[in-house]
Design a protein around this motif. Structure first.
Motif, PDB file in Angstrom:
ATOM      1  N   ARG A 174       0.821  -1.192   0.012  1.00 50.42           N
ATOM      2  CA  ARG A 174      -0.145  -0.044   0.158  1.00 50.42           C
ATOM      3  C   ARG A 174       0.857   1.112  -0.040  1.00 50.42           C
ATOM      4  O   ARG A 174       1.847   1.325   0.852  1.00 50.42           O
ATOM      5  CB  ARG A 174      -0.906   0.067   1.146  1.00 50.42           C
ATOM      6  N   CYS A 175       0.407   2.291  -0.850  1.00 50.80           N
ATOM      7  CA  CYS A 175       1.047   3.696  -0.804  1.00 50.80           C
ATOM      8  C   CYS A 175       0.210   4.516  -0.427  1.00 50.80           C
ATOM      9  O   CYS A 175      -1.190   4.541  -0.704  1.00 50.80           O
ATOM     10  CB  CYS A 175       1.628   3.719  -2.192  1.00 50.80           C
ATOM     11  N   VAL A 176       0.602   5.566   0.354  1.00 51.33           N
ATOM     12  CA  VAL A 176      -0.244   6.685   0.892  1.00 51.33           C
ATOM     13  C   VAL A 176       0.097   7.796  -0.308  1.00 51.33           C
ATOM     14  O   VAL A 176       1.387   8.211  -0.437  1.00 51.33           O
ATOM     15  CB  VAL A 176       0.156   7.326   2.199  1.00 51.33           C
ATOM     16  N   VAL A 177      -0.699   8.500  -1.046  1.00 47.03           N
ATOM     17  CA  VAL A 177      -0.551   9.411  -1.940  1.00 47.03           C
ATOM     18  C   VAL A 177      -1.365  10.731  -1.369  1.00 47.03           C
ATOM     19  O   VAL A 177      -2.466  10.849  -0.924  1.00 47.03           O
ATOM     20  CB  VAL A 177      -1.208   9.263  -3.244  1.00 47.03           C
ATOM     21  N   THR A 178      -0.858  11.905  -1.918  1.00 42.12           N
ATOM     22  CA  THR A 178      -1.758  13.396  -1.685  1.00 42.12           C
ATOM     23  C   THR A 178      -1.578  14.045  -2.811  1.00 42.12           C
ATOM     24  O   THR A 178      -0.509  13.750  -3.668  1.00 42.12           O
ATOM     25  CB  THR A 178      -1.147  14.171  -0.328  1.00 42.12           C
TER      26      THR A 178
END
Length: 550
Positions: A174-178
């Motif tokens: 899982r990756c966290v993106v903004t």
């Protein structure tokens, strides 16, 4: 009626220009109650939605609702502030719409208003009004949100750049993106060209050793350059060992390297053993490891005679162990042929080959058979080996008494003090087809009449394996009394036969003895006409040379 609608629009526009704000249907006169007299409340149209406020992103599509029950023959008008956008009236033969605004983005869906691609100037109050008395309407407020582009950012969830699972398990990456707008996320794996999927999550079920590698999530929203984050997935599995070469050729006092490739997670412990299970000598042999290729090697600077044999490359971790077998040998490599496929003689063929051997070649084992005859068996014989100052050896052998225009298969193995080479190639050659004609006389004299005694000493019998030491003996002839005729090289065989008969006239074998000899030797010494002619020519030539010297 449509003329009335246009007039009402014109009147409303005039009132607006005079600064009067309100319904296009309100005249200010006291008789505005006539609609109520003509239409009871139950027959009047009803707007079935409440007022709303919309906050829409710049460029999005907006549908402003105005559902109407029982519009009948009343007229409906949409306006933005005081600006009329369009007028709708339902006729018996179908609805009639009069578009007032020339903005191509303005459209309708039934009695609702559509704005395709909202702009900042679209912020206003939108009113849907019906021509009842008093007019019935609903107003909606639109706020346009101007998007501020924010470049994307991305990082692994929980900042886990390495993930380790057991083989057969499930990996959740899982990756966290903004960013603004929300970036698009794509997953790739190092070494693979095709993307694995989209979204912030990537799930791998029933993980295998092949799933090991670097996984990268890429975020892109058009605001700036795409950004990346990587996760190193390690699937724990037992070692997989594969030999670089299952057999390594070398020689005494030469160097040699045995190698194996090991794939395992976690990193295994690799050791080399002799065929009896004893570890190799770490003081004399060098062990190396190539991290990039996961290659483990065992190096011999100077091979000793006792080093030849089998070696085991063994790898183990807490998931299991595995091994591969490698042979260090001093025997020759397989033979390579360098002769043409098509020979230049009808009954003879010279085969040339070479072999790589660190030790002198003691002998060559040759096997051949006639390919055109399915019943023909392999004929085996041996020829002496070769010595060379280098490891490269070459040899040739001439096959005789072959069939014209026939194809033959040949297999050769070389033997030195450490063993015989493998036979990994069957060579095929073909003799010349004379098309049923005898070779020229000069070729016959050159190749068949005058035998080379040295050749008979070297040629090995292809049938019994016995070395022939000399040519067949000639019949005894009284060379003193015999007159030697002078024969030109161009004389034909018929003249030679007459001379031969003249020489042996009076010395013929009695019929009874001739029959006895014929019966006892017909199977063993049966000669072809060509061989008989060759013997005649050889005899006459010998007599001529004897007469010359005596």
């Amino acid at each position: 009626m449509w003329m009335l609608s246009l007039c009402l629009v014109w009147i409303y526009g005039m009132r607006s220009s005079l600064g009067q704000v309100g319904s296009p249907w309100h005249t200010g006169a006291e008789n505005d109650y006539y609609y109520e007299q003509l239409h009871p409340d139950d027959d009047l149209p009803v707007i079935t939605t409440d007022e709303q406020q919309f906050a829409i992103n710049l460029g999005e599509l907006l549908v402003i609702p105005c559902p109407v029950h029982n519009l009948g023959d009343f007229t409906l008008v949409w306006r933005r502030g005081n600006q009329i956008l369009w007028v709708l009236q339902d006729r018996g033969e179908g609805p009639f719409i009069q578009a007032v605004s020339r903005d191509p983005r303005i459209n309708r869906n039934g009695t609702s208003l559509i704005i395709n691609g909202v702009l900042p100037d679209d912020e206003s109050i939108y009113t849907c009004e019906i021509s009842t008395s008093p007019p019935r309407s609903v107003s909606h407020t639109l706020k346009v949100k101007v998007i501020v582009a924010v470049p994307p950012t991305v990082y692994p969830a929980n900042n886990r750049t390495t993930m380790m699972i057991k083989m057969g398990g499930t990996a959740y990456l899982r990756c966290v993106v903004t960013g603004n707008p929300m970036p698009k996320v794509t997953w790739t794996k190092e070494g693979l060209a095709q993307p694995l999927g989209e979204g912030v999550n990537l799930t791998l079920t029933n993980a295998r050793a092949e799933d090991n590698g670097i996984y990268t999530c890429t975020a892109d929203n058009g605001a700036g350059d795409p950004v990346h984050a990587s996760i190193n997935l390690q699937v724990m599995h037992p070692p997989e060992v594969m030999a670089d070469k299952i057999e390594v050729y070398s020689g005494v006092s030469y160097d040699a390297t045995l190698a194996c490739f090991v794939n395992a997670t976690p990193r295994p412990q690799v050791k080399w053993y002799r065929e009896n299970g004893s570890p190799v000598d770490p003081l004399r042999l060098k062990v190396a490891y190539d991290t990039r290729n996961k290659k483990h090697s065992l190096q011999f600077d100077r091979v000793q005679k006792g080093d030849f044999g089998y070696y085991t490359c063994n790898a183990s971790n807490f998931m299991g162990n595995s091994s591969a077998l490698v042979r260090l040998t001093g025997r020759p490599k397989p033979v390579r042929f360098s002769s043409p496929k098509l020979g230049d003689k009808d009954t003879r063929y010279t085969l040339v080959w070479e072999v790589e051997s660190y030790s002198p070649v003691l002998a060559y084992n040759i096997a051949y058979r006639n390919e055109t005859d399915s019943n023909e068996k392999w004929v085996n014989f041996t020829v002496p080996g070769t010595t060379s100052s280098s490891m490269y050896h070459s040899k040739e052998h001439t096959f005789t008494e072959l069939e014209p225009g026939a194809s033959y298969y040949v297999q050769i193995s070389a033997r030195n003090e450490f063993g015989s080479s493998d036979i990994n190639e069957t060579f095929a050659f073909t003799t010349v087809d004379p098309v049923g004609t005898d070779p020229p006389d000069d070729l016959l004299h050159e190749e068949e009449v005058i035998p080379n005694t040295d050749q008979y000493q070297d040629v090995v019998s292809e049938v019994g394996g016995v070395i022939e030491s000399q040519a067949p003996p000639l019949p005894e002839v009284d060379i003193v009394t015999a007159q030697s005729p002078v024969i030109s090289p161009t004389d034909n065989l018929t003249e030679m036969e007459e001379i031969f008969q003249e020489i042996f006239k009076g010395n013929e074998i009695p019929p009874a003895e001739k029959a006895s000899v014929s019966d006892s030797t017909s199977e063993t010494f049966s000669l072809t006409p060509r061989e008989k002619r060759a013997q005649m020519v050889a005899l006459v030539t010998a007599i001529s040379l004897s007469s010359f010297f005596f």
